[in-house]
Design a protein around this motif. Structure first.
Motif, short mmCIF file in Angstrom:
data_model
loop_
_atom_site.label_atom_id
_atom_site.label_comp_id
_atom_site.label_asym_id
_atom_site.label_seq_id
_atom_site.Cartn_x
_atom_site.Cartn_y
_atom_site.Cartn_z
N CYS A 1 -3.61 15.34 -4.22
CA CYS A 1 -3.01 15.87 -5.45
C CYS A 1 -3.08 14.89 -6.62
N LEU A 2 -3.89 13.86 -6.49
CA LEU A 2 -4.03 12.88 -7.58
C LEU A 2 -4.63 13.55 -8.81
N ASN A 3 -4.02 13.32 -9.97
CA ASN A 3 -4.60 13.78 -11.23
C ASN A 3 -5.90 13.02 -11.47
N LYS B 1 0.87 -1.17 0.00
CA LYS B 1 0.00 0.00 0.00
C LYS B 1 0.91 1.22 0.00
N LEU B 2 0.38 2.43 -0.21
CA LEU B 2 1.26 3.58 -0.35
C LEU B 2 0.58 4.89 0.04
N HIS B 3 1.29 5.71 0.85
CA HIS B 3 0.96 7.12 1.00
C HIS B 3 1.35 7.81 -0.31
N ALA B 4 0.41 8.42 -0.99
CA ALA B 4 0.73 8.99 -2.29
C ALA B 4 -0.09 10.25 -2.56
N GLU B 5 0.53 11.15 -3.30
CA GLU B 5 -0.16 12.36 -3.79
C GLU B 5 -0.84 13.13 -2.66
N GLN B 6 -0.20 13.22 -1.51
CA GLN B 6 -0.74 14.06 -0.43
C GLN B 6 -0.35 15.52 -0.61
N LEU B 7 0.92 15.76 -0.90
CA LEU B 7 1.43 17.13 -0.99
C LEU B 7 1.79 17.52 -2.42
N SER B 8 2.02 16.53 -3.27
CA SER B 8 2.40 16.78 -4.65
C SER B 8 2.05 15.54 -5.47
N ASP B 9 2.11 15.68 -6.79
CA ASP B 9 1.79 14.56 -7.67
C ASP B 9 3.07 14.02 -8.29
N LEU B 10 3.59 12.96 -7.68
CA LEU B 10 4.79 12.30 -8.19
C LEU B 10 4.47 11.03 -8.98
N GLY B 11 3.18 10.72 -9.13
CA GLY B 11 2.81 9.51 -9.85
C GLY B 11 2.90 8.25 -9.01
N GLY B 12 3.02 8.41 -7.71
CA GLY B 12 3.16 7.23 -6.85
C GLY B 12 1.94 6.34 -6.85
N ALA B 13 0.75 6.94 -6.90
CA ALA B 13 -0.46 6.14 -6.84
C ALA B 13 -0.58 5.21 -8.05
N VAL B 14 -0.32 5.74 -9.22
CA VAL B 14 -0.40 4.92 -10.43
C VAL B 14 0.68 3.85 -10.42
N MET B 15 1.89 4.22 -9.98
CA MET B 15 2.96 3.24 -9.87
C MET B 15 2.55 2.10 -8.95
N ALA B 16 2.01 2.44 -7.78
CA ALA B 16 1.62 1.41 -6.82
C ALA B 16 0.48 0.55 -7.35
N ALA B 17 -0.50 1.20 -7.97
CA ALA B 17 -1.62 0.43 -8.53
C ALA B 17 -1.12 -0.54 -9.60
N GLY B 18 -0.17 -0.08 -10.40
CA GLY B 18 0.38 -0.96 -11.44
C GLY B 18 1.11 -2.16 -10.88
N ARG B 19 1.50 -2.07 -9.62
CA ARG B 19 2.17 -3.19 -8.96
C ARG B 19 1.21 -3.98 -8.08
N GLY B 20 -0.08 -3.70 -8.22
CA GLY B 20 -1.08 -4.49 -7.49
C GLY B 20 -1.32 -4.05 -6.07
N ALA B 21 -1.07 -2.77 -5.77
CA ALA B 21 -1.28 -2.28 -4.40
C ALA B 21 -2.73 -2.46 -3.98
N ARG B 22 -2.91 -2.88 -2.74
CA ARG B 22 -4.27 -2.97 -2.20
C ARG B 22 -4.91 -1.60 -2.07
N SER B 23 -4.09 -0.60 -1.73
CA SER B 23 -4.65 0.74 -1.53
C SER B 23 -3.59 1.80 -1.77
N VAL B 24 -4.06 3.00 -2.10
CA VAL B 24 -3.23 4.20 -2.12
C VAL B 24 -3.98 5.24 -1.29
N GLU B 25 -3.24 6.10 -0.56
CA GLU B 25 -3.86 6.80 0.54
C GLU B 25 -3.46 8.28 0.58
N HIS B 26 -4.40 9.11 0.91
CA HIS B 26 -4.36 10.58 0.91
C HIS B 26 -4.97 11.08 -0.41
#
Length: 395
Positions: free
Chosen positions: A259-261, A231-256
């Motif tokens: 700043c998600l596009n 799982k991943l803390h992502a896109e809370q303060l900026s958009d680094l693309g972490g949520a999409v990266m984590a989802a592409g690796r099968g993350a159960r969740s992305v959180e915060h």
């Protein structure tokens, strides 16, 4: 609890509707049947009349930092005077302030100070709590935190899910050397935690003040090698693309996800990744950019809601208040907020085969509320209508 009928209840069904004058049959620690006319073979089971109260699954708080040393009340005052979360973090406060206090605390002290926070959650019908490490940032303290989280489940009637968050921040002794920290501390500690049976999931903080997507990817590589979900803390303060990266690796969740596009919601939906909304942090940090709720909703992304209980950005120990905040600040409907702390939170933790809905085969971990309409759970502020928690022996 042996064989019993929970009768004359208003039962929250998996689709969010309410079945009036319903009965739930429980057989030891499992739900055996749900409906309005119990089968003949259950006619002689003892019955408890719930008097028309609402019956829901036990709530799940799927993102917390419940175990930690110290507090950050002074930081609260600094933010009121204009300092940003990032300003405080870069000045050595924030997460690193809690790291110093947590390193100094004994395991017993961490358990003792976490119990009142846990008790506050349990008093509102919470039955499952995720707890992260991440305030140690060295081998001994990270393991100490995970051992403390494990002990909490032996002291209270709760299921604890333990997340390794070694990639939470870069400790002072590794300032400017994030990759060295990963190589020398984070990754070996993850392996040690797994070997000791202390970790259920692996998390990270993907931000400019923490770790890049590439660095988090290294942590996830090790999680995959160990067979651990991510799982991943992502896109809370900026958009680094972490949520999409984590989802592409099968993350159960992305959180915060403030700043998600909005266009990235489709990637989360395609991966089946849950978006965990943390309105307590949004509120405490006085953020103005909300997660793209409309895009998440339109894409069909499951949205969970959690307290993010932590000493700095969300010192919140009320999941009911988090539900209210999710509605008032993020514009969720009350039905979405309730699904967010039940079935979607269960999915975020990989527990959706056992928790989160009332249907045959699920664990008996239920909450009886002195309300008629489920919307009341999100509508009221500072009011706890819990009547009782109904729990099977092995829940």
């Amino acid at each position: 609890m042996k064989q019993r009928l929970l009768s004359h209840a208003r039962v929250l069904m998996p689709d969010g509707s309410v079945l009036a004058d319903a009965t739930v049959a429980v057989d030891h620690d499992r739900i055996a049947w749900v409906g309005t006319e119990p089968p003949a073979e259950m006619a002689d089971w003892p019955a408890d009349d719930l008097g028309g109260d609402l019956l829901t699954p036990a709530l799940l708080d799927c993102h917390t930092h419940l175990v930690h040393g110290g507090h950050r009340a002074r930081e609260f005052e600094l933010r009121l005077n204009g300092a940003s979360y990032e300003d405080i973090a870069r000045a050595g406060g924030g997460i690193l302030g809690t790291v110093a206090a947590t390193r100094a605390a004994s395991e017993d002290a961490l358990v003792e100070t976490a119990l009142p926070r846990l008790d506050a959650l349990l008093a509102e019908g919470v039955g499952v709590v995720e707890i992260k490490s991440g305030y140690g940032l060295d081998r001994d303290t990270e393991l100490k935190m995970l051992r403390a989280a494990t002990r909490l489940a032996t002291l209270r009637p709760v299921r604890i899910v333990r997340s390794f968050l070694g990639a939470h921040a870069i400790p002072p002794e590794y300032s400017g050397r994030a990759d060295a920290y990963l190589d020398e501390v984070c990754l070996p500690t993850l392996e040690a935690a797994h070997a000791e049976g202390l970790v259920d999931m692996v998390d990270g903080f993907c931000e400019g003040i923490a770790f890049s997507p590439e660095q988090i990817g290294r942590v996830f590589d090790q999680a995959e090698a160990l067979g651990l979900p991510i799982k991943l803390h992502a896109e809370q303060l900026s958009d680094l693309g972490g949520a999409v990266m984590a989802a592409g690796r099968g993350a159960r969740s992305v959180e915060h996800l403030e700043c998600l596009n909005p266009t990235d919601a489709e990637a989360l939906a395609a991966a089946g990744t849950v978006a965990v909304l943390l309105p307590g942090a949004f509120y405490a940090l006085r953020e103005t950019r909300r997660p793209p709720i409309d895009a998440l909703r339109a894409a069909g992304v499951p949205m969970a809601v959690s307290t993010d209980c932590n000493p700095g950005s969300s010192p919140l120990t009320s999941l009911l208040l988090a539900m209210n905040m999710a509605c008032t600040l993020f514009r969720l409907t009350p039905a979405e907020a309730l699904a967010g702390v039940t079935k979607h939170a269960a999915k975020a933790l990989g527990l959706d085969a056992e928790y989160g809905v009332i249907e045959p085969g699920r664990r008996v971990d239920l909450v009886r509320w002195a309300v008629q309409d489920p919307a009341e759970l999100s509508y009221r502020i500072g009011f706890n209508p819990l009547r009782e928690r109904i729990r099977g022996a092995a829940a």
